[in-house]
Write a protein that holds these residues in place. Structure first.
Motif, PDB file in Angstrom:
ATOM      1  N   VAL A 246       0.848  -1.187   0.000  1.00 54.08           N
ATOM      2  CA  VAL A 246       0.000   0.000   0.000  1.00 54.08           C
ATOM      3  C   VAL A 246       0.887   1.241   0.000  1.00 54.08           C
ATOM      4  N   GLN A 247       0.290   2.354  -0.383  1.00 55.40           N
ATOM      5  CA  GLN A 247       1.004   3.624  -0.305  1.00 55.40           C
ATOM      6  C   GLN A 247       1.120   4.016   1.161  1.00 55.40           C
ATOM      7  N   LYS A 248       2.314   4.442   1.558  1.00 50.40           N
ATOM      8  CA  LYS A 248       2.564   4.822   2.943  1.00 50.40           C
ATOM      9  C   LYS A 248       1.597   5.919   3.365  1.00 50.40           C
ATOM     10  N   GLY A 249       1.021   5.761   4.541  1.00 49.22           N
ATOM     11  CA  GLY A 249       0.052   6.723   5.043  1.00 49.22           C
ATOM     12  C   GLY A 249      -1.383   6.287   4.809  1.00 49.22           C
ATOM     13  N   THR A 250      -1.580   5.203   4.052  1.00 47.89           N
ATOM     14  CA  THR A 250      -2.910   4.672   3.769  1.00 47.89           C
ATOM     15  C   THR A 250      -3.340   3.778   4.927  1.00 47.89           C
ATOM     16  N   ASP A 251      -4.524   4.025   5.480  1.00 49.25           N
ATOM     17  CA  ASP A 251      -4.986   3.276   6.648  1.00 49.25           C
ATOM     18  C   ASP A 251      -5.994   2.182   6.331  1.00 49.25           C
ATOM     19  N   TYR A 252      -6.509   2.131   5.113  1.00 52.32           N
ATOM     20  CA  TYR A 252      -7.568   1.177   4.772  1.00 52.32           C
ATOM     21  C   TYR A 252      -7.161  -0.266   5.057  1.00 52.32           C
ATOM     22  N   VAL A 253      -5.978  -0.658   4.618  1.00 51.98           N
ATOM     23  CA  VAL A 253      -5.537  -2.046   4.777  1.00 51.98           C
ATOM     24  C   VAL A 253      -5.363  -2.390   6.253  1.00 51.98           C
ATOM     25  N   THR A 254      -4.784  -1.474   7.016  1.00 46.10           N
ATOM     26  CA  THR A 254      -4.555  -1.732   8.434  1.00 46.10           C
ATOM     27  C   THR A 254      -5.843  -1.642   9.237  1.00 46.10           C
ATOM     28  N   ASN A 255      -6.539  -0.521   9.115  1.00 47.17           N
ATOM     29  CA  ASN A 255      -7.709  -0.277   9.957  1.00 47.17           C
ATOM     30  C   ASN A 255      -8.934  -1.084   9.560  1.00 47.17           C
ATOM     31  N   THR A 256      -9.215  -1.188   8.265  1.00 49.75           N
ATOM     32  CA  THR A 256     -10.432  -1.863   7.817  1.00 49.75           C
ATOM     33  C   THR A 256     -10.213  -3.354   7.619  1.00 49.75           C
ATOM     34  N   LEU A 257      -9.097  -3.715   6.977  1.00 45.65           N
ATOM     35  CA  LEU A 257      -8.853  -5.127   6.675  1.00 45.65           C
ATOM     36  C   LEU A 257      -8.072  -5.844   7.767  1.00 45.65           C
TER      37      LEU A 257
ATOM     38  N   ASP B  73       1.010  -6.041   8.578  1.00 40.87           N
ATOM     39  CA  ASP B  73       2.376  -6.235   8.056  1.00 40.87           C
ATOM     40  C   ASP B  73       2.504  -5.897   6.568  1.00 40.87           C
ATOM     41  N   ALA B  74       1.644  -5.030   6.075  1.00 41.24           N
ATOM     42  CA  ALA B  74       1.700  -4.646   4.655  1.00 41.24           C
ATOM     43  C   ALA B  74       2.972  -3.850   4.377  1.00 41.24           C
ATOM     44  N   THR B  75       3.514  -4.027   3.173  1.00 36.70           N
ATOM     45  CA  THR B  75       4.638  -3.224   2.718  1.00 36.70           C
ATOM     46  C   THR B  75       4.107  -1.838   2.396  1.00 36.70           C
ATOM     47  N   GLN B  76       4.681  -0.825   3.026  1.00 34.14           N
ATOM     48  CA  GLN B  76       4.231   0.547   2.805  1.00 34.14           C
ATOM     49  C   GLN B  76       5.365   1.329   2.152  1.00 34.14           C
ATOM     50  N   LEU B  77       5.114   1.806   0.933  1.00 31.76           N
ATOM     51  CA  LEU B  77       6.091   2.612   0.209  1.00 31.76           C
ATOM     52  C   LEU B  77       5.475   3.963  -0.124  1.00 31.76           C
ATOM     53  N   LYS B  78       6.322   4.970  -0.330  1.00 32.56           N
ATOM     54  CA  LYS B  78       5.840   6.332  -0.534  1.00 32.56           C
ATOM     55  C   LYS B  78       5.109   6.535  -1.844  1.00 32.56           C
ATOM     56  N   LYS B  79       5.516   5.815  -2.888  1.00 25.47           N
ATOM     57  CA  LYS B  79       4.957   6.084  -4.222  1.00 25.47           C
ATOM     58  C   LYS B  79       4.411   4.813  -4.860  1.00 25.47           C
ATOM     59  N   ILE B  80       3.301   4.970  -5.564  1.00 26.43           N
ATOM     60  CA  ILE B  80       2.663   3.846  -6.250  1.00 26.43           C
ATOM     61  C   ILE B  80       3.615   3.218  -7.276  1.00 26.43           C
ATOM     62  N   PRO B  81       4.390   3.992  -8.065  1.00 24.87           N
ATOM     63  CA  PRO B  81       5.317   3.347  -9.003  1.00 24.87           C
ATOM     64  C   PRO B  81       6.313   2.403  -8.311  1.00 24.87           C
ATOM     65  N   ASP B  82       6.726   2.742  -7.097  1.00 23.42           N
ATOM     66  CA  ASP B  82       7.620   1.851  -6.352  1.00 23.42           C
ATOM     67  C   ASP B  82       6.910   0.547  -6.000  1.00 23.42           C
TER      68      ASP B  82
END
Length: 193
Positions: free
Chosen positions: A79-90, A94-103
């Motif tokens: 997920v994009q770093k700073g996104t809470d949907y995966v952590t809070n809702t799902l 332990d999701a990989t969080q990176l700053k940019k979608i292209p990464d």
């Protein structure tokens, strides 16, 4: 234009936006930010100006591997770093969080992650740019709409931004009523391509 001010844009990493707002480096955040309960504790939000759904991006040929949210718990999720949907809702911590979608797209192409969870509009733009990537055929994201609102420094402790929030809300309503908001969002999505 409605406020009679000149806009200066600052390009920042998503995960640093609220800190920049609180440190008075910016006056407003317009970056597709979802006004979730955690963020509402530290900033004020405008009315919703955009609604979208979350989707899964996977390697081509694996579009049917994720049927429901629970399937993500056995996969390497990005997920994009700073996104809470995966952590809070799902509930995936332990999701990989990176700053940019292209990464994230490169991590997916290199097999370091199995799936990217992001907004549908962002996904549609990015699957066009990268080979062997597709949007999954899944209901993940259908249960919660991804919404976007403007973030503004929280009122309190000597700060009163209620008239600023009202002015932003008035503009949002005017743009939605006229149909211009949809036009602007489509233009913004094309720029992102």
């Amino acid at each position: 234009k409605d406020m009679g001010v000149k806009v200066e844009y600052e390009d920042m990493d998503f995960d640093g936006l609220l800190g920049a707002l609180q440190a008075d480096k910016v006056d407003i955040v317009l970056a597709g930010m979802t006004p979730d309960e955690k963020r509402k504790k530290s900033v004020d939000f405008s009315d919703i100006y955009y609604t979208n759904s979350n989707v899964c991006i996977v390697a081509k040929g694996k579009e049917d591997t994720i049927k429901k949210s629970e399937d993500l718990k056995d996969l390497k999720v990005g997920v994009q770093k700073g996104t809470d949907y995966v952590t809070n809702t799902l509930g995936i911590s332990d999701a990989t969080q990176l700053k940019k979608i292209p990464d994230l797209m490169l991590e997916l192409q290199n097999g370091k992650i199995d799936v990217i969870v992001t907004g549908k509009a962002v996904a549609e733009i990015n699957v066009k740019k990268y080979d062997n990537i597709a949007i999954g055929n899944t209901t993940v994201g259908d249960e919660v709409a991804e919404t976007a609102a403007a973030a503004i420094k929280k009122s309190g402790n000597g700060v009163d931004n209620t008239s600023f929030v009202k002015s932003v809300n008035d503009t949002i309503k005017r743009l939605q009523d006229s149909g211009d908001m949809d036009k602007y969002m489509q233009e913004a999505l094309k720029l992102a391509e």
